[in-house]
Design a protein around this motif. Structure first.
Motif, PDB file in Angstrom:
ATOM      1  N   ASP A 122      -7.753   2.754  -7.088  1.00  0.00           N
ATOM      2  CA  ASP A 122      -7.442   3.398  -5.821  1.00  0.00           C
ATOM      3  C   ASP A 122      -7.771   2.430  -4.690  1.00  0.00           C
ATOM      4  OD1 ASP A 122      -7.154   4.903  -3.556  1.00  0.00           O
ATOM      5  OD2 ASP A 122      -8.443   6.548  -4.192  1.00  0.00           O
ATOM      6  N   SER A 123      -6.741   1.932  -4.032  1.00  0.00           N
ATOM      7  CA  SER A 123      -6.910   0.847  -3.067  1.00  0.00           C
ATOM      8  C   SER A 123      -7.094   1.327  -1.629  1.00  0.00           C
ATOM      9  CB  SER A 123      -5.690  -0.072  -3.126  1.00  0.00           C
ATOM     10  OG  SER A 123      -4.491   0.659  -2.876  1.00  0.00           O
ATOM     11  N   THR A 124      -7.250   2.625  -1.413  1.00  0.00           N
ATOM     12  CA  THR A 124      -7.294   3.167  -0.055  1.00  0.00           C
ATOM     13  C   THR A 124      -8.394   2.536   0.796  1.00  0.00           C
ATOM     14  OG1 THR A 124      -6.414   5.277  -0.830  1.00  0.00           O
ATOM     15  CG2 THR A 124      -7.499   5.273   1.321  1.00  0.00           C
ATOM     16  N   ASP A 125      -9.598   2.488   0.275  1.00  0.00           N
ATOM     17  CA  ASP A 125     -10.721   1.945   1.049  1.00  0.00           C
ATOM     18  C   ASP A 125     -10.512   0.468   1.347  1.00  0.00           C
ATOM     19  OD1 ASP A 125     -11.936   4.401   1.060  1.00  0.00           O
ATOM     20  OD2 ASP A 125     -13.342   3.936  -0.562  1.00  0.00           O
TER      21      ASP A 125
ATOM     22  N   TYR B  72      -3.813  -4.362  -2.186  1.00  0.00           N
ATOM     23  CA  TYR B  72      -3.306  -3.147  -1.544  1.00  0.00           C
ATOM     24  C   TYR B  72      -2.635  -2.232  -2.574  1.00  0.00           C
ATOM     25  CZ  TYR B  72      -3.545  -5.283   3.204  1.00  0.00           C
ATOM     26  OH  TYR B  72      -3.925  -5.867   4.382  1.00  0.00           O
TER      27      TYR B  72
ATOM     28  N   TYR C  27      -7.647  -1.172   1.542  1.00  0.00           N
ATOM     29  CA  TYR C  27      -6.573  -1.302   2.532  1.00  0.00           C
ATOM     30  C   TYR C  27      -7.078  -0.987   3.943  1.00  0.00           C
ATOM     31  CZ  TYR C  27      -2.463  -0.146   5.307  1.00  0.00           C
ATOM     32  OH  TYR C  27      -1.535  -0.082   6.321  1.00  0.00           O
ATOM     33  N   ASN C  28      -7.804   0.099   4.082  1.00  0.00           N
ATOM     34  CA  ASN C  28      -8.301   0.483   5.407  1.00  0.00           C
ATOM     35  C   ASN C  28      -9.240  -0.559   5.998  1.00  0.00           C
ATOM     36  OD1 ASN C  28      -6.872   2.899   5.481  1.00  0.00           O
ATOM     37  ND2 ASN C  28      -8.528   4.070   4.526  1.00  0.00           N
TER      38      ASN C  28
ATOM     39  N   TYR D 119       0.834  -1.201   0.000  1.00  0.00           N
ATOM     40  CA  TYR D 119       0.000   0.000   0.000  1.00  0.00           C
ATOM     41  C   TYR D 119       0.870   1.253   0.000  1.00  0.00           C
ATOM     42  CZ  TYR D 119      -3.375   3.531   1.406  1.00  0.00           C
ATOM     43  OH  TYR D 119      -4.145   4.656   1.451  1.00  0.00           O
TER      44      TYR D 119
END
Length: 281
Positions: free
Chosen positions: A259-262, A213, A264-265, A127
């Motif tokens: 976009d892997s932010t969500d 990620y 990953y979280n 990530y």
């Protein structure tokens, strides 16, 4: 709660240690006495991975006298395809049941027989480095193959290489764990798509989360329906689950970076443990 693990410098151990969290106790087969003195709840990473911690009556008695809560996570399949592995895994569980309070499992089938489902996650490196440029618009396989326990994986790789449409689009980095962790990570991040064929686990391994990620495309082969794991990637445009070569070919399409932010979280080590009521730092 403290997480008890070995450090193999890759895979599951890296999925813990790369976060830099404090709540970790590192052991190995020659250095483990300190774990018996930890004045806290313990979460053992692996029923087989850490078997040396409870492989004698003397150690079992020490765990029985340990006054804190204890749990074990079986991140490898217990109901293994190799009879010797299954026998050892079930023997380890028979000992663990004498002193642990909870048993967690990752494999879809194991969740019906042995304990509560608790999925894997990946190293945060993928990530943190998700914005590194993709220089190879191709598929990558980097893992173990060629051994009897990986027969299905080896068969799929052979079929892809012999296929007139996909044969020239797959790179195989290695069939064994010969790369350093840094080399493995850097190489994966240069590719747009990662092929993750069937292994010994009926579920998603750490490689699946590493890919997701990073925002790359995950090509995840499955054996039947993954009732639990499929919910984690429901609606993700960069995750394709397939059963065989024909199914893979029918689902491949143009891919754009995700976009892997969500994701990953929702699927990192902190969220995993929070889901079972444990805050780690």
């Amino acid at each position: 709660m403290k997480l008890v693990t070995q450090d193999y410098g890759c895979g599951t151990s890296s999925s813990i240690l790369d976060y830099g969290i404090e709540d970790v106790v590192i052991v190995d087969q020659k250095n483990y006495e300190h774990v018996f003195d930890v004045d806290d709840d313990l979460f053992f990473i692996g029923h087989d991975f850490l078997y040396f911690l409870w492989d004698s009556q003397e150690k079992l008695d020490r765990w029985k006298s340990h006054r804190h809560r204890k749990a074990v996570w079986c991140f490898e399949r217990i109901d293994a395809i190799v009879p010797m592995w299954k026998q050892k895994g079930e023997h380890s569980l028979s000992i663990l049941k004498h002193f642990v309070d909870e048993i967690y499992v990752c494999d879809e089938d194991d969740a019906k027989k042995y304990g509560n489902w608790f999925p894997q996650w990946g190293s945060r490196i993928f990530y943190d480095r998700r914005d590194e440029p993709i220089t190879k618009n191709r598929m990558l396989f980097s893992g173990q193959a060629g051994k009897p326990e990986y027969a299905e994986r080896t068969r799929l790789l052979k079929e892809i290489f012999e296929d007139k449409d996909l044969g020239n689009s797959l790179d195989i980095a290695n069939f064994e764990r010969k790369y350093t962790w840094e080399t493995y990570c850097s190489n994966l991040l240069t590719y747009s798509a990662i092929l993750n064929p069937l292994g010994i686990l009926r579920g998603f391994n750490t490689r699946a989360y590493e890919v997701l990620y990073s925002g790359r495309l995950l090509l995840q082969q499955t054996a039947g329906t993954y009732e639990n794991h499929s919910k984690l990637i429901d609606g993700l445009p960069n995750a394709i689950m397939f059963t065989d070569l024909a199914d893979l070919k029918s689902k491949l399409s143009d891919f754009e970076y995700f976009d892997s932010t969500d994701f990953y979280n929702a699927n990192n080590i902190y969220s995993r443990f929070k889901s079972i009521g444990v805050e780690i730092k």
